[in-house]
Scaffold this motif. Structure first.
Motif, PDB file in Angstrom:
ATOM      1  N   ALA A 133     141.371  31.471   7.759  1.00  0.00           N
ATOM      2  CA  ALA A 133     140.583  32.071   6.882  1.00  0.00           C
ATOM      3  C   ALA A 133     140.002  33.428   7.550  1.00  0.00           C
ATOM      4  CB  ALA A 133     139.523  31.162   6.034  1.00  0.00           C
ATOM      5  N   ILE A 134     139.470  32.909   8.720  1.00  0.00           N
ATOM      6  CA  ILE A 134     138.703  33.986   9.633  1.00  0.00           C
ATOM      7  C   ILE A 134     139.688  35.032   9.941  1.00  0.00           C
ATOM      8  CG2 ILE A 134     137.453  34.577  11.683  1.00  0.00           C
ATOM      9  CD1 ILE A 134     136.276  31.600  11.383  1.00  0.00           C
ATOM     10  N   SER A 135     140.919  34.870  10.317  1.00  0.00           N
ATOM     11  CA  SER A 135     142.001  35.851  10.763  1.00  0.00           C
ATOM     12  C   SER A 135     142.159  36.696   9.570  1.00  0.00           C
ATOM     13  CB  SER A 135     143.225  34.969  11.115  1.00  0.00           C
ATOM     14  OG  SER A 135     144.206  36.019  11.619  1.00  0.00           O
ATOM     15  N   ASP A 136     142.196  36.038   8.267  1.00  0.00           N
ATOM     16  CA  ASP A 136     142.637  36.924   7.221  1.00  0.00           C
ATOM     17  C   ASP A 136     141.347  37.866   6.749  1.00  0.00           C
ATOM     18  OD1 ASP A 136     145.135  36.190   6.639  1.00  0.00           O
ATOM     19  OD2 ASP A 136     144.959  34.823   4.950  1.00  0.00           O
ATOM     20  N   TYR A 137     140.323  37.253   7.015  1.00  0.00           N
ATOM     21  CA  TYR A 137     139.137  38.303   6.667  1.00  0.00           C
ATOM     22  C   TYR A 137     138.900  39.498   7.700  1.00  0.00           C
ATOM     23  CZ  TYR A 137     137.527  34.205   3.745  1.00  0.00           C
ATOM     24  OH  TYR A 137     137.770  33.175   2.766  1.00  0.00           O
ATOM     25  N   LYS A 138     139.112  39.100   8.775  1.00  0.00           N
ATOM     26  CA  LYS A 138     139.055  40.154   9.855  1.00  0.00           C
ATOM     27  C   LYS A 138     140.291  41.214   9.712  1.00  0.00           C
ATOM     28  CE  LYS A 138     136.349  37.667  13.209  1.00  0.00           C
ATOM     29  NZ  LYS A 138     136.258  37.229  14.707  1.00  0.00           N
ATOM     30  N   LYS A 139     141.440  40.498   9.336  1.00  0.00           N
ATOM     31  CA  LYS A 139     142.514  41.607   9.045  1.00  0.00           C
ATOM     32  C   LYS A 139     142.155  42.455   7.967  1.00  0.00           C
ATOM     33  CE  LYS A 139     147.288  41.579   7.582  1.00  0.00           C
ATOM     34  NZ  LYS A 139     148.371  41.213   7.034  1.00  0.00           N
ATOM     35  N   LEU A 140     141.565  41.833   6.949  1.00  0.00           N
ATOM     36  CA  LEU A 140     141.279  42.541   5.821  1.00  0.00           C
ATOM     37  C   LEU A 140     140.078  43.722   6.217  1.00  0.00           C
ATOM     38  CD1 LEU A 140     141.060  43.354   2.883  1.00  0.00           C
ATOM     39  CD2 LEU A 140     139.645  41.258   2.358  1.00  0.00           C
ATOM     40  N   LEU A 141     139.094  43.477   6.926  1.00  0.00           N
ATOM     41  CA  LEU A 141     138.275  44.481   7.307  1.00  0.00           C
ATOM     42  C   LEU A 141     138.603  45.562   8.209  1.00  0.00           C
ATOM     43  CD1 LEU A 141     135.182  42.174   8.012  1.00  0.00           C
ATOM     44  CD2 LEU A 141     135.529  43.792   6.306  1.00  0.00           C
ATOM     45  N   LYS A 142     139.938  45.382   8.964  1.00  0.00           N
ATOM     46  CA  LYS A 142     140.553  46.261   9.688  1.00  0.00           C
ATOM     47  C   LYS A 142     141.257  47.330   8.675  1.00  0.00           C
ATOM     48  CE  LYS A 142     141.495  43.834  13.948  1.00  0.00           C
ATOM     49  NZ  LYS A 142     142.254  43.115  14.853  1.00  0.00           N
ATOM     50  N   ILE A 143     141.492  46.729   7.491  1.00  0.00           N
ATOM     51  CA  ILE A 143     142.336  47.601   6.436  1.00  0.00           C
ATOM     52  C   ILE A 143     141.117  48.370   5.693  1.00  0.00           C
ATOM     53  CG2 ILE A 143     143.761  47.678   4.342  1.00  0.00           C
ATOM     54  CD1 ILE A 143     145.101  45.086   5.516  1.00  0.00           C
ATOM     55  N   ASP A 144     140.032  47.659   5.429  1.00  0.00           N
ATOM     56  CA  ASP A 144     139.160  48.214   4.580  1.00  0.00           C
ATOM     57  C   ASP A 144     137.541  47.674   5.158  1.00  0.00           C
ATOM     58  OD1 ASP A 144     137.171  49.146   2.725  1.00  0.00           O
ATOM     59  OD2 ASP A 144     138.065  48.071   1.005  1.00  0.00           O
ATOM     60  N   PRO A 145     137.128  48.536   5.946  1.00  0.00           N
ATOM     61  CA  PRO A 145     135.788  48.245   6.571  1.00  0.00           C
ATOM     62  C   PRO A 145     134.662  48.045   5.386  1.00  0.00           C
ATOM     63  CG  PRO A 145     136.758  50.034   7.826  1.00  0.00           C
ATOM     64  CD  PRO A 145     137.545  49.846   6.699  1.00  0.00           C
ATOM     65  N   LYS A 146     134.848  48.428   4.259  1.00  0.00           N
ATOM     66  CA  LYS A 146     133.691  48.347   3.253  1.00  0.00           C
ATOM     67  C   LYS A 146     133.922  46.955   2.337  1.00  0.00           C
ATOM     68  CE  LYS A 146     132.559  53.015   3.478  1.00  0.00           C
ATOM     69  NZ  LYS A 146     132.192  54.257   3.002  1.00  0.00           N
ATOM     70  N   GLY A 180     123.942  41.078   7.201  1.00  0.00           N
ATOM     71  CA  GLY A 180     123.587  42.464   7.646  1.00  0.00           C
ATOM     72  C   GLY A 180     124.693  43.409   7.335  1.00  0.00           C
ATOM     73  N   ASP A 181     125.927  43.501   7.733  1.00  0.00           N
ATOM     74  CA  ASP A 181     126.872  44.133   7.311  1.00  0.00           C
ATOM     75  C   ASP A 181     126.988  44.220   5.922  1.00  0.00           C
ATOM     76  OD1 ASP A 181     127.282  44.515  10.144  1.00  0.00           O
ATOM     77  OD2 ASP A 181     128.854  42.990  10.377  1.00  0.00           O
ATOM     78  N   ALA A 182     126.930  43.065   5.098  1.00  0.00           N
ATOM     79  CA  ALA A 182     127.157  43.014   3.871  1.00  0.00           C
ATOM     80  C   ALA A 182     125.962  44.009   3.026  1.00  0.00           C
ATOM     81  CB  ALA A 182     127.209  41.514   3.116  1.00  0.00           C
ATOM     82  N   LYS A 183     124.874  43.703   3.528  1.00  0.00           N
ATOM     83  CA  LYS A 183     123.753  44.323   2.950  1.00  0.00           C
ATOM     84  C   LYS A 183     123.890  45.787   3.322  1.00  0.00           C
ATOM     85  CE  LYS A 183     120.330  40.660   2.896  1.00  0.00           C
ATOM     86  NZ  LYS A 183     118.865  40.264   3.889  1.00  0.00           N
ATOM     87  N   ASP A 184     124.225  46.143   4.277  1.00  0.00           N
ATOM     88  CA  ASP A 184     124.348  47.859   4.589  1.00  0.00           C
ATOM     89  C   ASP A 184     125.261  48.355   3.404  1.00  0.00           C
ATOM     90  OD1 ASP A 184     122.926  47.464   6.947  1.00  0.00           O
ATOM     91  OD2 ASP A 184     124.482  47.464   8.425  1.00  0.00           O
ATOM     92  N   LEU A 185     126.306  47.575   3.256  1.00  0.00           N
ATOM     93  CA  LEU A 185     127.192  48.131   2.134  1.00  0.00           C
ATOM     94  C   LEU A 185     126.734  47.888   0.741  1.00  0.00           C
ATOM     95  CD1 LEU A 185     130.560  46.525   3.280  1.00  0.00           C
ATOM     96  CD2 LEU A 185     129.810  48.770   3.541  1.00  0.00           C
ATOM     97  N   ASN A 186     125.878  47.012   0.298  1.00  0.00           N
ATOM     98  CA  ASN A 186     125.258  46.863  -0.938  1.00  0.00           C
ATOM     99  C   ASN A 186     123.792  46.159  -0.791  1.00  0.00           C
ATOM    100  OD1 ASN A 186     124.759  46.334  -3.638  1.00  0.00           O
ATOM    101  ND2 ASN A 186     126.279  45.437  -4.199  1.00  0.00           N
TER     102      ASN A 186
END
Length: 196
Positions: free
Chosen positions: A70-83, A109-115
């Motif tokens: 799961a972590i691998s997929d989430y990190k892969k996704l953030l490489k595609i779309d950091p937002k 904190g990263d999520a709050k930076d976005l929204n």
């Protein structure tokens, strides 16, 4: 005729691929997470950057306890779309469930930076702060979650738990009762333990 046949083959292939994605969504919604993973994986073979499929496959891995994948997929996704805010929130949740509350706060904190108006981000922040013993910050985070989403039942429940620790029994019971009215099943036990 030859071009029509080629166009038909291409359309059929696209249709099959889209079907894999839709099947994955259906399996995911039905709680058939292993089948969802298979369908999303098949779809991702030809659409490796499809964000929703990557995210939902990660959620499916999380649901069956394969958090590393799961972590691998989430990190892969953030490489595609950091937002992609849900990826940060999911990483925060996994970190929280693994007892790494400080790492959870970093992702939050990263999520709050976005929204800044993400009720879920404030709620998860409150949970991590609560576990770390930062009760005033946790109370503020739960308050923020409730301000953003008045119907966030779990935020009332956990805010009530913080208030119990601060010996604000009456106010805590109000929160527990409101959480119960919003359909949070754990509120029943809290009411029985502290309010009856």
């Amino acid at each position: 005729m030859k071009y029509i046949l080629i166009a038909f083959i291409i359309m059929a292939a696209i249709s099959c691929n889209n079907e894999d994605s839709h099947n994955g969504d259906d399996f995911f919604e039905d709680g058939k997470y292993r089948l969802a993973i298979e369908a999303y994986s098949t779809y991702l073979e030809t659409h490796p950057d499809h964000k929703k499929s990557i995210y939902n496959r990660g959620r499916s891995f999380e649901e069956i306890g394969e958090t590393g994948k799961a972590i691998s997929d989430y990190k892969k996704l953030l490489k595609i779309d950091p937002k992609y805010i849900n990826a940060y929130l999911s990483l925060a949740k996994v970190s929280y469930n693994n007892g790494d509350y400080n790492k959870a706060l970093i992702y939050i904190g990263d999520a709050k930076d976005l929204n800044e108006n993400s009720a879920q981000a404030h709620f998860l922040s409150g949970r991590a702060e609560h576990q770390l013993g930062y009760f005033d910050q946790a109370l503020e985070s739960y308050n923020n979650a409730i301000t953003i989403n008045r119907d966030f039942g779990e935020a009332y429940l956990y805010r009530g738990a913080v208030k119990i620790g601060q010996e604000k029994l009456r106010s805590a019971c109000e929160d527990f009762k409101f959480a119960k009215s919003l359909g949070v099943p754990e509120a029943n036990k809290a009411i029985k333990d502290y309010c009856d």
